[in-house]
Design a protein around this motif. Structure first.
Motif, short mmCIF file in Angstrom:
data_model
loop_
_atom_site.label_atom_id
_atom_site.label_comp_id
_atom_site.label_asym_id
_atom_site.label_seq_id
_atom_site.Cartn_x
_atom_site.Cartn_y
_atom_site.Cartn_z
N ALA A 62 0.97 41.05 -3.89
CA ALA A 62 0.83 39.53 -3.55
C ALA A 62 1.66 38.57 -4.18
O ALA A 62 2.29 37.62 -3.66
N LYS A 63 1.61 38.81 -5.61
CA LYS A 63 2.03 37.82 -6.41
C LYS A 63 3.84 38.15 -6.22
O LYS A 63 4.43 36.78 -6.06
N TRP A 64 4.38 39.16 -5.90
CA TRP A 64 5.73 39.31 -5.45
C TRP A 64 5.98 38.71 -4.14
O TRP A 64 7.16 38.21 -3.70
N VAL A 65 4.98 38.90 -2.99
CA VAL A 65 5.26 38.12 -2.02
C VAL A 65 5.36 36.68 -2.05
O VAL A 65 6.26 36.11 -1.34
N HIS A 66 4.92 36.29 -2.86
CA HIS A 66 4.75 34.67 -3.01
C HIS A 66 5.86 34.31 -3.93
O HIS A 66 6.97 33.25 -3.54
N GLU A 67 6.38 35.19 -4.83
CA GLU A 67 7.44 34.90 -5.85
C GLU A 67 8.84 34.97 -5.06
O GLU A 67 9.88 34.26 -5.26
N LYS A 68 8.98 35.82 -4.11
CA LYS A 68 10.42 35.93 -3.26
C LYS A 68 10.23 35.34 -2.11
O LYS A 68 11.21 35.43 -1.23
N SER A 69 9.18 34.17 -1.86
CA SER A 69 9.12 33.63 -0.57
C SER A 69 9.66 32.30 -0.92
O SER A 69 10.09 31.83 -2.04
N ALA A 70 9.81 31.44 0.21
CA ALA A 70 10.20 30.06 0.33
C ALA A 70 8.86 28.91 -0.34
O ALA A 70 9.48 27.97 -0.67
N ARG A 71 8.02 29.47 -0.32
CA ARG A 71 6.97 28.88 -1.13
C ARG A 71 6.65 29.10 -2.92
O ARG A 71 5.80 28.62 -3.26
N ALA A 72 7.79 29.62 -3.11
CA ALA A 72 7.54 30.25 -4.72
C ALA A 72 7.38 28.69 -5.58
O ALA A 72 6.68 29.00 -6.89
N SER A 73 7.95 27.72 -5.16
CA SER A 73 7.67 26.66 -6.03
C SER A 73 6.27 26.04 -5.76
O SER A 73 6.07 25.10 -6.63
N GLY A 74 5.66 26.41 -4.80
CA GLY A 74 4.21 26.05 -4.69
C GLY A 74 3.21 26.88 -5.42
O GLY A 74 3.66 27.71 -6.18
N SER A 75 2.24 26.57 -5.31
CA SER A 75 0.93 27.27 -6.27
C SER A 75 0.54 28.82 -5.37
O SER A 75 0.48 28.66 -4.31
N LEU A 76 0.29 29.73 -6.35
CA LEU A 76 -0.33 30.89 -5.99
C LEU A 76 -1.76 30.88 -6.33
O LEU A 76 -1.93 30.90 -7.40
#
Length: 383
Positions: free
Chosen positions: A177-191
């Motif tokens: 899940a962290k990597w899906v977020h980290e590599k997405s266009a949403r990485a600057s947003g919150s996980l």
């Protein structure tokens, strides 16, 4: 020494700004028009740009827009003798750090340059920190199963597709899940993470959607829920198989309409959230038993990622063991211990019912209890 580019078609302005900045020990380069400016920015890394707006060939706003589109990170300070509020607003919208009128006030100019450089340094430090964090949460292993997961993440992360991660406890679902977020266009947003199994069923709706003051006995003030906290980012619903049916219904509505309502409130709140869910349960069996909504399952499982148990990828144990040895040494402030090949072979004989989490615990115990190089006998004794 910070390097600053001055882009202005007036030679006298360039020379004046150069004298001021070089006196302050900055390294300075010049460009006589917008086209020369973008050419220099493409070939040299600058820490800040002082850019006139009215110029031949390519004006300052066009230069700024092109620099932003090319991913040039240097902050732009726009300068103009024809400045208006509208011009300043347009420059800011395009990504300018600040706007200064000609002739510039010396103190204002130097303060703005220092602030721009401070911001650039902060952005760079943040990027470096994120890279370190990414490294700390790396997906370790080169087995076929792990390489397939990495490949899937690379394809899926840039999209907004919902992801359902399945696997036993301790396999690393949270890491995916962290990597899906980290590599997405949403990485600057919150996980934003929610452990659905750890929250009582009567509180899960308040946790996810928030509540209004006085909506129930202990609601002494308004609370913002996880969906709102994750707006613009990613919401990770861990152990979603443990969520109550009533909460499932509200999550389904939130996913369908991108709207939520706080508990005790009538107002509908728009949310832009990507949901990644995880479970150690067989959700199809849960559906058959009437414990999980089939429509929610299909909403969540646009992309399915199954994380295999450690016993099915034992070839990754040496890499994982050495990764944990390095990690634990850093935490303890000591030199990493070595582990011999027979010890690694002994580790491969374990069943690892607790998966990666159990392996990490065993490695930490071996670091503490063994003398010198970790041997096969150490593993038999302390593993």
């Amino acid at each position: 020494m910070a390097k600053i580019l001055i882009v202005d078609d007036e030679k006298s302005i360039r020379e004046t700004l150069r004298e001021i900045l070089e006196y302050e020990k900055y390294e300075v380069e010049e460009a006589a028009d917008g086209q020369e400016g973008i050419d220099k920015l493409a070939n040299v890394e600058f820490d800040a740009v002082l850019c006139d707006i009215k110029m031949p060939k390519k004006d300052g706003i066009e230069l700024l827009s092109e620099a932003v589109s090319k991913g040039i990170a240097a902050p732009f300070i726009m300068i103009s003798a024809h400045g208006t509020i509208e011009t300043a607003v347009e420059a800011t919208k395009k990504g300018a750090f600040d706007f200064i009128q000609k002739p510039p006030d010396l103190n204002r100019l130097l303060l703005t340059v220092r602030n721009a450089l401070d911001k650039a340094n902060l952005v760079q430090e943040t990027k470096t920190l994120k890279r370190k964090i990414s490294k700390a949460f790396d997906i370790i292993g080169e087995s076929n199963a792990i390489n397939e997961i990495k490949s899937t993440i690379e394809k899926v992360a840039p999209t907004d597709a919902r992801v359902l991660v399945t696997g036993e406890n301790g396999t690393g679902k949270e890491l995916v899940a962290k990597w899906v977020h980290e590599k997405s266009a949403r990485a600057s947003g919150s996980l934003v993470e929610v452990n659905c199994a750890a929250i009582p069923s009567e509180l899960i709706e308040s946790e996810l959607f928030g509540h209004e003051k006085g909506s129930f006995t202990s609601a002494h003030k308004q609370r913002i829920g996880k969906f709102e906290q994750a707006n613009g980012g990613t919401l990770f619903l861990d152990e979603i198989g443990d969520m109550s049916l009533s909460a499932q219904a509200k999550v389904l509505r939130a996913l369908q309409e991108s709207l939520i309502s706080r508990v005790g409130g009538d107002k509908q709140i728009k949310v832009d959230v990507r949901v990644v869910a995880a479970t150690n349960k067989d959700l199809k069996k849960e559906i058959a038993d009437g414990k999980f909504r089939e429509d929610l399952y299909h909403r969540l499982s646009v992309i399915l990622i199954k994380v295999p148990p450690l016993r099915e990828r034992k070839e990754d144990i040496p890499a994982l063991a050495n990764h944990f040895l390095q990690q634990i040494a850093k935490e303890y402030g000591t030199t990493p211990k070595e582990i011999d090949n027979k010890a690694l072979g002994e580790l491969a004989n374990h069943e690892w019912t607790g998966n990666i989490r159990e392996l990490r615990n065993v490695i930490e115990r071996l670091v503490i209890m063994s003398d010198g190089v970790i041997t096969q006998e150490d593993v038999k004794k302390f593993g």
